[in-house]
Design a protein around this motif. Sequence first.
Motif, short mmCIF file in Angstrom:
data_model
loop_
_atom_site.label_atom_id
_atom_site.label_comp_id
_atom_site.label_asym_id
_atom_site.label_seq_id
_atom_site.Cartn_x
_atom_site.Cartn_y
_atom_site.Cartn_z
N ALA A 131 0.89 -1.17 0.00
CA ALA A 131 -0.05 0.06 0.15
C ALA A 131 0.70 1.25 -0.12
O ALA A 131 0.46 2.30 -0.66
CB ALA A 131 -0.94 -0.08 1.23
N GLU A 133 -10.21 -2.43 5.84
CA GLU A 133 -11.76 -2.14 6.22
C GLU A 133 -12.44 -2.59 7.20
O GLU A 133 -12.78 -1.74 8.03
CB GLU A 133 -12.46 -2.40 4.70
CG GLU A 133 -12.18 -1.78 3.50
CD GLU A 133 -12.52 -2.24 2.33
OE1 GLU A 133 -13.74 -3.28 2.39
OE2 GLU A 133 -12.38 -1.67 1.03
N LEU A 137 -5.38 -0.03 -1.34
CA LEU A 137 -5.26 -1.20 -1.91
C LEU A 137 -6.38 -1.67 -2.86
O LEU A 137 -6.13 -2.37 -3.93
CB LEU A 137 -5.37 -2.43 -0.81
CG LEU A 137 -4.12 -2.32 0.25
CD1 LEU A 137 -4.52 -3.05 1.43
CD2 LEU A 137 -2.90 -2.65 -0.45
N THR A 138 -7.65 -1.25 -2.89
CA THR A 138 -8.58 -1.70 -3.88
C THR A 138 -8.15 -1.04 -5.28
O THR A 138 -8.47 -1.45 -6.13
CB THR A 138 -10.09 -1.26 -3.39
OG1 THR A 138 -10.34 -1.68 -2.14
CG2 THR A 138 -11.05 -1.10 -4.38
N GLY A 168 -7.44 0.39 2.94
CA GLY A 168 -8.31 -0.36 2.40
C GLY A 168 -8.40 0.18 0.93
O GLY A 168 -8.68 -0.48 -0.05
N SER A 214 -7.47 -5.81 1.14
CA SER A 214 -8.10 -4.48 1.54
C SER A 214 -9.16 -4.85 2.30
O SER A 214 -9.51 -3.92 3.04
CB SER A 214 -8.73 -3.98 0.07
OG SER A 214 -9.64 -4.97 -0.40
#
Length: 263
Positions: free
Chosen positions: A66, A147, A207-208, A204, A143
């Motif tokens: 990340a 989250e 990463l998405t 999160g 991710s």
Amino acid sequence: MDISSIVGVVAALAIIFTVQILDGGSPSHILLFPSMLLVFGGAFCAAMAGGVLKDATSIGKVLGKAFTAKVTPPTQLLDSIVKLAERARREGLLALEDAVKTVEHPFLKRGLQLAIDGTDPDELHDVLHAEVAAKKKADKAGSKFFENMGGYAPTIGIIGTVMGLVHVLSNLSDAESLGEPISAAFVATLWGVLSANVIFLPMGARLTRLSAIEAEEMELVIDGVLAIQAGSNPRLVAQKLRSMLPPDEMKKAEASASSKKAA
């Protein structure tokens, strides 16, 4: 390396601590180890409880990605594929056997090797798309873990505040000294909300976003490899791949191609 995550998190924390100082406070007032341990440790353990052990043990690797992931410009990958298409068109697909050794992109390298080995186009398509699907699932797990931590952290912070207030209420006999314990109790809630919205949820989302970029890149590679295997005209290959890029990247690719023709 794309430094947007590093800059974003560091800048957000800097703003928070700057505002704390401007309001007459001190960073030491909110840098309380027990509160931070409760929030970060509790959120991690809660997220681990909601997943599998592999998700928790790979958090270091995922977090490193990340912060340090390198985003390759699509035009650079497109140029590499077009050059390979030109050579394959000119010398034949087997001529790429030596060129594959110098290809740095791992997915492109695997795809070309499969094509050179004579893999059926339909099978090649299925194999490469299966790899894309598998990567998306793995990225989603990473991710999702962050989250989940972002979802649990604020509530765990409230738990810390309640614990602190329970301790305060059990010592009401010394009313003059209650200010500091009450202040410390609310720091847990602060860190719960802060960590969720400045660290966990942004990680999160990051990463998405990286997963989406890499998946689009892999789709570009698949179409390029299949076109090379089919012996398509390099100009058509370039045009097809450019049409798969976002509008701004497509303009850059067209401008780059025009400049090369002019040269």
